[in-house]
Design a protein around this motif. Structure first.
Motif, PDB file in Angstrom:
ATOM      1  N   LEU A 137       0.832  -1.205   0.000  1.00  0.00           N
ATOM      2  CA  LEU A 137       0.000   0.000   0.000  1.00  0.00           C
ATOM      3  C   LEU A 137       0.871   1.260   0.000  1.00  0.00           C
ATOM      4  O   LEU A 137       0.596   2.229  -0.726  1.00  0.00           O
ATOM      5  CB  LEU A 137      -0.960   0.028   1.188  1.00  0.00           C
ATOM      6  N   ASN A 138       1.957   1.233   0.787  1.00  0.00           N
ATOM      7  CA  ASN A 138       2.867   2.392   0.795  1.00  0.00           C
ATOM      8  C   ASN A 138       3.429   2.627  -0.605  1.00  0.00           C
ATOM      9  O   ASN A 138       3.575   3.768  -1.053  1.00  0.00           O
ATOM     10  CB  ASN A 138       4.011   2.170   1.793  1.00  0.00           C
ATOM     11  N   MET A 139       3.740   1.523  -1.297  1.00  0.00           N
ATOM     12  CA  MET A 139       4.272   1.628  -2.662  1.00  0.00           C
ATOM     13  C   MET A 139       3.236   2.297  -3.579  1.00  0.00           C
ATOM     14  O   MET A 139       3.563   3.214  -4.331  1.00  0.00           O
ATOM     15  CB  MET A 139       4.622   0.218  -3.157  1.00  0.00           C
ATOM     16  N   LEU A 140       1.980   1.834  -3.493  1.00  0.00           N
ATOM     17  CA  LEU A 140       0.929   2.408  -4.347  1.00  0.00           C
ATOM     18  C   LEU A 140       0.738   3.898  -4.038  1.00  0.00           C
ATOM     19  O   LEU A 140       0.615   4.730  -4.947  1.00  0.00           O
ATOM     20  CB  LEU A 140      -0.403   1.667  -4.144  1.00  0.00           C
ATOM     21  N   GLU A 141       0.771   4.237  -2.754  1.00  0.00           N
ATOM     22  CA  GLU A 141       0.593   5.651  -2.378  1.00  0.00           C
ATOM     23  C   GLU A 141       1.739   6.493  -2.908  1.00  0.00           C
ATOM     24  O   GLU A 141       1.548   7.618  -3.367  1.00  0.00           O
ATOM     25  CB  GLU A 141       0.459   5.776  -0.858  1.00  0.00           C
ATOM     26  N   ASP A 142       2.919   5.919  -2.855  1.00  0.00           N
ATOM     27  CA  ASP A 142       4.120   6.606  -3.342  1.00  0.00           C
ATOM     28  C   ASP A 142       4.014   6.904  -4.844  1.00  0.00           C
ATOM     29  O   ASP A 142       4.259   8.023  -5.285  1.00  0.00           O
ATOM     30  CB  ASP A 142       5.308   5.662  -3.112  1.00  0.00           C
ATOM     31  N   ILE A 143       3.620   5.868  -5.601  1.00  0.00           N
ATOM     32  CA  ILE A 143       3.497   6.054  -7.063  1.00  0.00           C
ATOM     33  C   ILE A 143       2.399   7.079  -7.336  1.00  0.00           C
ATOM     34  O   ILE A 143       2.544   7.952  -8.197  1.00  0.00           O
ATOM     35  CB  ILE A 143       3.164   4.727  -7.781  1.00  0.00           C
ATOM     36  N   ASN A 144       1.320   6.973  -6.582  1.00  0.00           N
ATOM     37  CA  ASN A 144       0.191   7.884  -6.788  1.00  0.00           C
ATOM     38  C   ASN A 144       0.605   9.343  -6.549  1.00  0.00           C
ATOM     39  O   ASN A 144       0.262  10.235  -7.322  1.00  0.00           O
ATOM     40  CB  ASN A 144      -0.945   7.485  -5.838  1.00  0.00           C
ATOM     41  N   ARG A 145       1.392   9.540  -5.488  1.00  0.00           N
ATOM     42  CA  ARG A 145       1.856  10.905  -5.164  1.00  0.00           C
ATOM     43  C   ARG A 145       2.772  11.444  -6.243  1.00  0.00           C
ATOM     44  O   ARG A 145       2.841  12.618  -6.509  1.00  0.00           O
ATOM     45  CB  ARG A 145       2.632  10.880  -3.842  1.00  0.00           C
ATOM     46  N   ASN A 146       3.524  10.525  -6.872  1.00  0.00           N
ATOM     47  CA  ASN A 146       4.541  10.969  -7.828  1.00  0.00           C
ATOM     48  C   ASN A 146       4.122  10.833  -9.285  1.00  0.00           C
ATOM     49  O   ASN A 146       4.956  10.572 -10.148  1.00  0.00           O
ATOM     50  CB  ASN A 146       5.846  10.192  -7.581  1.00  0.00           C
TER      51      ASN A 146
END
Ligand code: CMC
Length: 436
Positions: free
Chosen positions: A277-286
């Motif tokens: 989930l942290n990975m998905l949030e990271d990609i989403n933010r960037n």
């Protein structure tokens, strides 16, 4: 164990006599070569870091066919259990070997329900933790501490103790996880409500407050129940093997399960849902979907140290059947919460599609595992990200305890004691400090 028709012969190129090793057949799955007498007969050990080719025990609980993408609990496919049974029926199956009939289900549910409260002292124990402590740190401590409260069920050699410890652990885990959550947000603990279902009661303990009535949503209750069922057992994975090894010394069940909780915390195991989930949030933010190509490039670069979290599995070399069920639940929960356009779900679907067509993933047989979608579901339910692995631990407790009890009941059970290939210094003498 059933002997196979053939035997294995181990021969050596240095002229040492060859030896014959028995081969055993399971009811399904690969045969095993029995190497128990190998050291006695040859003075040699086998070398298998990560247990890639080693069956550490015999078990009748869970079977995975990694190539087919099949998961069976006591012979029943996970798809049928997840859609046709609830979590407590699954617990009964894992613990006792059979699905309960209506009467047995009622009795078992009552038994578990009668043990949902924890000793009031637990609250004071919790206060020793920082408010921002990771829930898995808290849970490791709380589960280990149960052994200090239930002296009447800590004798692993007593079948009655083992059974009552199993029931206590299954019943109390939701209470402990919810308490760990309430503690971090500074809200009052909610006592269990025994007229609710196992999953419904957990939702109540997590999200109710004494100020307002709380109504359990049937969609979220079903989703959570499914998360529990999908995570209930997974044969000899790292945390289950930890529980078995820890329990093999004769330690009490609460201590052995606490060891399992500690092992599960790691990002390569239970911590992967949080990491995914942290990975998905990271990609989403960037940059979101537009940046997937760049992200996949980094994943494929061995020097980047970046992995596609929620992808790949030691055993599944095909789609993890749990991931399919979780994807279904994900859609249901997002619709219930009015989050059909959730950007993380869209991102996950797009990532999955690209990865499944990319030769890097295809050639390595890397497919989504259960953690790829479970984080999105839990986040939509309102469960905070650091609590994800604690939910996994709650669900896996029944598997751990079923495996532990199976081990203790096995006449071939011995304390676990792996050996090593030693490549350090040979014997040498300590020099006086002035001469070193
Ligand atoms: N992203 C990118 N490359 C990967 C990934 C991934 N997620 N998983 C494996 N690989 C590559 C790996 O680099 C290796 O490449 P090469 O052959 O070129 O060196 C190849 O695939 C084989 O991987 P491995 O590390 O030898 O496989 P393993 O069986 O030791 O590891 C795993 C299994 C689950 C630890 C690993 O796939 C992984 O780290 N996945 C991400 C974490 C994750 O999602 N874990 C949850 C597992 S499911 C929940 C549970 O049951 O606990």
């Amino acid at each position: 164990m059933k002997l196979a028709d053939n035997k294995a012969t181990l021969s050596f190129s240095n002229g040492s006599p060859s030896i014959e090793l028995p081969v055993y057949q399971g009811s399904v799955g690969p045969d095993v070569i029995d190497i128990r007498k190998l050291y006695g007969q040859t003075g040699m050990f086998t070398y298998d870091p990560g247990f890639l080719s080693t069956a550490a025990c015999q078990s009748a609980i869970t079977y995975i066919d990694g190539d087919k993408g099949e998961l069976l609990y006591r012979g029943y496919p996970i798809e049928q259990l997840a859609t046709g049974c609830d979590f407590l029926e699954t617990c009964h199956l894992l613990l006792y070997g059979e699905l309960p009939n209506a009467k047995a289900k009622g009795d078992f549910t009552k038994l578990v329900t009668m043990h949902t409260m924890v000793n009031e002292q637990m609250q004071f124990f919790l206060r020793g933790f920082r408010r921002d402590a990771h829930p898995m740190a808290i849970l490791t401590g709380l589960v280990g501490a149960l052994s200090a409260f239930y002296h009447d069920s800590t004798d692993i050699n007593n079948p009655k103790h083992r059974e009552i410890a199993a029931i206590r652990l299954i019943a109390k885990m939701p209470t402990l996880v919810a308490m760990a959550y309430k503690y971090t947000v500074g809200q009052p603990y909610m006592y269990p409500k025994n007229d609710l279902s196992y999953a419904g009661n957990f939702l109540h303990m997590m999200f109710a407050t004494p100020c307002e009535p709380y109504k359990v949503s049937p969609v979220l209750e079903r989703a959570l129940d499914r998360i529990f069922t999908l995570h209930a057992d997974h044969e000899q994975n790292a945390s289950t093997s930890t529980v078995r090894l820890c329990g093999s010394s004769g330690t009490n069940p609460f201590a052995a399960i606490a060891a399992g909780v500690a092992c599960l915390w790691g990002p390569a195991h239970g911590g992967a849902n949080e990491a995914a989930l942290n990975m998905l949030e990271d990609i989403n933010r960037n940059g979101g979907v537009a940046k997937i190509g760049e992200f996949i490039k980094q994943v494929k670069d061995k020097n980047s140290g970046i992995k596609l979290m929620g992808f790949g599995h030691r055993v599944y070399k095909n789609y993890d059947p749990r991931a399919k069920l979780m994807q279904e639940t994900c859609k249901e929960v997002l619709a219930e919460m009015g989050l059909e356009n959730d950007p993380l779900f869209k991102l996950a679907m797009a990532l999955e599609k690209i990865a499944l067509e990319d030769d890097y993933f295809v050639s390595r047989k890397l497919y989504p595992n259960v953690d790829f979608y479970s984080g999105i579901v839990q986040r939509a339910i309102g469960i905070p990200v650091p609590l994800f692995t604690a939910i996994f631990a709650l669900a896996r407790t029944v598997g751990w305890i079923a495996q532990l009890n199976e081990m203790i009941g096995d006449p071939e059970y011995k304390i676990g004691r792996p050996r090593q290939l030693f490549n350090g210094s040979q014997r040498r003498d300590v020099l006086p400090i002035v001469k070193r």
